[in-house]
Design an enzyme around this catalytic site. Sequence first.
Site, mmCIF file in Angstrom:
data_model
loop_
_atom_site.group_PDB
_atom_site.id
_atom_site.type_symbol
_atom_site.label_atom_id
_atom_site.label_comp_id
_atom_site.label_asym_id
_atom_site.label_seq_id
_atom_site.Cartn_x
_atom_site.Cartn_y
_atom_site.Cartn_z
ATOM 1 N N SER A 37 0.923 -1.092 0.024
ATOM 2 C CA SER A 37 -0.256 -0.189 0.103
ATOM 3 C C SER A 37 0.992 1.302 0.024
ATOM 4 C CB SER A 37 -0.666 0.006 1.165
ATOM 5 O OG SER A 37 -1.510 1.388 1.444
ATOM 6 N N PHE A 119 -31.485 3.312 0.564
ATOM 7 C CA PHE A 119 -30.409 3.947 -0.294
ATOM 8 C C PHE A 119 -31.053 4.080 -1.528
ATOM 9 C CE2 PHE A 119 -25.718 4.611 0.162
ATOM 10 C CZ PHE A 119 -25.664 4.998 1.761
ATOM 11 N N ASP A 214 -3.938 4.745 -9.805
ATOM 12 C CA ASP A 214 -2.419 4.338 -10.131
ATOM 13 C C ASP A 214 -2.579 3.084 -10.864
ATOM 14 O OD1 ASP A 214 -1.865 6.553 -8.659
ATOM 15 O OD2 ASP A 214 -0.836 5.437 -7.031
ATOM 16 N N GLN A 233 -19.330 8.494 -11.785
ATOM 17 C CA GLN A 233 -20.496 8.963 -11.050
ATOM 18 C C GLN A 233 -20.355 10.139 -10.174
ATOM 19 O OE1 GLN A 233 -21.771 6.557 -7.159
ATOM 20 N NE2 GLN A 233 -23.300 6.351 -8.801
ATOM 21 N N HIS A 235 -21.691 12.254 -7.294
ATOM 22 C CA HIS A 235 -22.746 12.042 -5.969
ATOM 23 C C HIS A 235 -23.588 13.306 -5.749
ATOM 24 C CE1 HIS A 235 -23.864 11.100 -1.972
ATOM 25 N NE2 HIS A 235 -23.436 10.073 -2.098
ATOM 26 N N LEU A 245 -18.104 14.509 1.294
ATOM 27 C CA LEU A 245 -18.998 13.638 1.041
ATOM 28 C C LEU A 245 -20.033 13.822 2.125
ATOM 29 C CD1 LEU A 245 -20.738 11.500 -0.747
ATOM 30 C CD2 LEU A 245 -20.218 9.756 0.859
ATOM 31 N N GLU A 248 -25.200 9.540 1.193
ATOM 32 C CA GLU A 248 -26.591 9.128 0.693
ATOM 33 C C GLU A 248 -27.355 8.948 1.911
ATOM 34 O OE1 GLU A 248 -26.811 7.592 -3.238
ATOM 35 O OE2 GLU A 248 -28.225 6.331 -2.425
ATOM 36 N N ARG A 279 -28.548 8.011 -8.190
ATOM 37 C CA ARG A 279 -27.558 9.560 -8.133
ATOM 38 C C ARG A 279 -27.607 10.024 -9.508
ATOM 39 N NH1 ARG A 279 -22.667 6.519 -4.727
ATOM 40 N NH2 ARG A 279 -24.077 6.584 -2.809
ATOM 41 N N HIS A 348 -17.413 11.151 -7.738
ATOM 42 C CA HIS A 348 -17.417 10.149 -6.497
ATOM 43 C C HIS A 348 -16.987 8.793 -6.664
ATOM 44 C CE1 HIS A 348 -18.882 8.607 -2.841
ATOM 45 N NE2 HIS A 348 -19.775 7.737 -3.460
ATOM 46 N N ARG A 383 -23.553 3.455 -10.768
ATOM 47 C CA ARG A 383 -23.489 2.490 -9.636
ATOM 48 C C ARG A 383 -24.532 2.859 -8.612
ATOM 49 N NH1 ARG A 383 -21.459 2.708 -4.176
ATOM 50 N NH2 ARG A 383 -20.249 4.724 -4.702
HETATM 51 C C1 FAD Z 1 -16.338 9.628 0.757
HETATM 52 C C2 FAD Z 1 -16.913 8.361 0.310
HETATM 53 C C3 FAD Z 1 -17.973 7.639 1.003
HETATM 54 C C4 FAD Z 1 -18.297 6.261 0.278
HETATM 55 N N1 FAD Z 1 -19.298 5.612 1.013
HETATM 56 C C5 FAD Z 1 -19.516 4.426 0.508
HETATM 57 C C6 FAD Z 1 -20.594 3.483 1.301
HETATM 58 O O1 FAD Z 1 -21.060 3.946 2.181
HETATM 59 N N2 FAD Z 1 -21.219 2.505 0.543
HETATM 60 C C7 FAD Z 1 -20.333 1.917 -0.607
HETATM 61 O O2 FAD Z 1 -20.829 1.030 -1.132
HETATM 62 N N3 FAD Z 1 -19.652 2.579 -1.164
HETATM 63 C C8 FAD Z 1 -19.030 3.922 -0.704
HETATM 64 N N4 FAD Z 1 -18.137 4.509 -1.314
HETATM 65 C C9 FAD Z 1 -17.223 4.066 -2.524
HETATM 66 C C10 FAD Z 1 -16.293 3.144 -1.844
HETATM 67 O O3 FAD Z 1 -15.978 3.705 -0.719
HETATM 68 C C11 FAD Z 1 -15.176 2.622 -2.610
HETATM 69 O O4 FAD Z 1 -15.450 2.414 -4.004
HETATM 70 C C12 FAD Z 1 -14.399 1.649 -2.153
HETATM 71 O O5 FAD Z 1 -14.028 1.663 -0.692
HETATM 72 C C13 FAD Z 1 -12.990 1.642 -2.797
HETATM 73 O O6 FAD Z 1 -12.266 0.326 -2.121
HETATM 74 P P1 FAD Z 1 -10.938 -0.377 -3.020
HETATM 75 O O7 FAD Z 1 -10.653 -1.241 -2.020
HETATM 76 O O8 FAD Z 1 -11.323 -0.791 -4.298
HETATM 77 O O9 FAD Z 1 -9.934 0.945 -3.040
HETATM 78 P P2 FAD Z 1 -9.290 1.858 -1.740
HETATM 79 O O10 FAD Z 1 -9.904 1.841 -0.487
HETATM 80 O O11 FAD Z 1 -9.237 3.117 -2.573
HETATM 81 O O12 FAD Z 1 -8.013 1.291 -1.481
HETATM 82 C C14 FAD Z 1 -6.797 1.288 -2.602
HETATM 83 C C15 FAD Z 1 -5.603 0.802 -2.146
HETATM 84 O O13 FAD Z 1 -4.631 0.689 -3.087
HETATM 85 C C16 FAD Z 1 -3.322 1.335 -2.572
HETATM 86 N N5 FAD Z 1 -2.716 2.153 -3.650
HETATM 87 C C17 FAD Z 1 -3.342 2.742 -4.680
HETATM 88 N N6 FAD Z 1 -2.327 2.851 -5.685
HETATM 89 C C18 FAD Z 1 -1.032 2.550 -5.124
HETATM 90 C C19 FAD Z 1 0.236 2.276 -5.518
HETATM 91 N N7 FAD Z 1 0.456 2.927 -6.698
HETATM 92 N N8 FAD Z 1 1.003 1.740 -4.984
HETATM 93 C C20 FAD Z 1 0.810 1.098 -3.972
HETATM 94 N N9 FAD Z 1 -0.438 1.127 -3.230
HETATM 95 C C21 FAD Z 1 -1.223 1.814 -3.785
HETATM 96 C C22 FAD Z 1 -3.751 2.418 -1.683
HETATM 97 O O14 FAD Z 1 -2.800 2.735 -0.702
HETATM 98 C C23 FAD Z 1 -4.774 1.788 -0.878
HETATM 99 O O15 FAD Z 1 -4.605 0.823 0.142
HETATM 100 C C24 FAD Z 1 -17.785 5.949 -0.814
HETATM 101 C C25 FAD Z 1 -16.691 6.616 -1.658
HETATM 102 C C26 FAD Z 1 -16.333 7.957 -1.171
HETATM 103 C C27 FAD Z 1 -15.503 8.835 -1.769
#
Ligand code: FAD
Length: 570
Positions: A37, A119, A214, A233, A235, A245, A248, A279, A348, A383
Amino acid sequence: MITQQHDVIVLGAGLAGLRAAVEIARKNSEADIAVVSKVQLMRAHSVCAEGGTAAVMQPENGDSIELHAWDTVRGADFLCDQDVAMRFVTEIPGEINLLEHWGIPWSRRPDGRINQRPFGGHSFDRATFAADKTGFFEMQTLYDTLQKHANVVRYDECYVHAILIKDNVFRGVIVWNLTSGECFVLRGKALIIATGGACRMYGFTTYSLTATGDGMAMAYRAGLPLKDLEFIQFHPTGLVPSGILITEAARGEGGYLFNSQGERFMEKYAASKMELAPRDIISRAEMTEIENGRGYIEESGLDYVHLDLRHLGADKINERLPLIREVAMRFDFIDPIFTPIPVRPAAHYTMGGIHTDIDGATPVTGIWAAGEAACVSLHGANRLGSNSTAECLVWGKITGQKAAQYVKAQKAYADLPSESVINDAEASIFKRFTSFGAESSYVLKNELLKTMDTKAGVFRTATELEAALKTIRDIKQRLPLVKVMDHGHIYNTDLLNALETDNLIELSEVVVSGALARQESRGAHARRDFKTRDDANWLKHTLAYRTADGPRLEYMPVTITMWNPVERKY
Ligand SMILES: Cc1cc2nc3c(=O)[nH]c(=O)nc-3n(C[C@H](O)[C@H](O)[C@H](O)COP(=O)(O)OP(=O)(O)OC[C@H]3O[C@@H](n4cnc5c(N)ncnc54)[C@H](O)[C@@H]3O)c2cc1C
């Protein structure tokens, strides 16, 4: 360069990456797992998820997995693969129960069972939640669970810059350790890309600063196709002016949207669902109100509408939406118990991502993708809220299982590419120290954000998208002239910003090219010059392949197993 090796490399420690790592550890205790990470583990963007995770948990009260699938397909404006939707809705209730067993403090109903809230776009109260800090508690629970497995090595604060592939087989990744400054090769048999979304290409956004796409960009550079990236998307309730944010869940708990004339304007746009329409529909409604002079004027240009929670009362706001109250007070100096919140659409979520099949497998042997970085084709053109954290859990598990099985069968590590390929990859990180140009990555990034905000937003036209593409290509030409003034290798945030900006620029070209090509309006892609959905010509996924001249677009069919497209009415 130093080489470390692990059977499976999980790139990303958000919800998708952690869920994948836990699954590999559970399924194959022999597997040697690396979790990488670029930030500390509990600082992944997923901790920001607020409102909930969708799952059918109350079939006895009338919900059903078919209904959840139908809501997802209709919400997606029929661009979602329906076999993927069915798999998703079938698997997610098990994940909710698993997290329960692993200790998550789900909010409860009075009888002690897991609570669920409404939702947008869902026909049933389906969002399982932990107050309005759902992502944080999900991350914490997965982190605790991962600690129980000895076969996991963490690489925190390590930036992965490139993926090494030879003969269409995964070989390793190039890593820059931000804390030591060293570069090394992490060699592996399997890779799961779980690097999250890319909406930091917009200025007004709900995302963490780290969500710079990335993984999508490095996959694209390595030859993997990106799918449906034009679908971004917006929001409906980004806090003005910061973009933070307002979940919702605030509308799920009963919040109203008002224009400056005191009208609950959603009545005109989605009379049956009102503030709980999908949305894309609410964001277009808000922008229409604002453009027609029925918004509140903000001196920065971020005109807004009001989200009113006052009628919910202090007790409900404090119990169900404590984070929202805190955010409004800290960042806008208003208390939603007494004052409406200023909101407008904010970038979003990236519906598209790295093209995968239903198992999360990419076209390269040994590489899977999961979570927001991937496009398994669940969310289609739009979504539904609370379906993303759910997707991370389901495809974290699936890709974890697949990778665990795969590495069991691979007795030896495949050869790395030649030393010159590896050295070139390392050099491409630090070349900005010796650039003869005088461009600043911060200036280029600001130009990009402004362009995306103004020309590739909620509503789009060919003229604006063409102008955006021209600006993006101009910025791209100037990239080799970027000079990083800080030449240190340790915690060089200037260099990190330059690398992340490269990624955002690369991806924004794909977003805009796909949007320009798609001559219809579908879900979150709303063209003023092609106002309706065109199933005859555009019921298909976009695939973007990188070439020296920009993305080459191809198309592939949508999988339709249960429902033919119909008009989307709410
Ligand atoms: C404010 C907010 C609230 C939300 N609330 C909801 C909700 O209530 N319900 C819902 O279903 N969805 C929600 N979403 C959407 C949801 O949170 C995300 O889509 C989801 O958490 C993404 O998870 P992920 O594991 O794919 O990536 P992330 O949680 O973004 O994790 C990415 C990981 O990759 C690592 N990484 C990235 N690039 C590199 C690199 N070059 N080298 C090494 N490591 C790297 C980062 O360090 C991190 O550890 C929300 C989104 C936002 C913006």
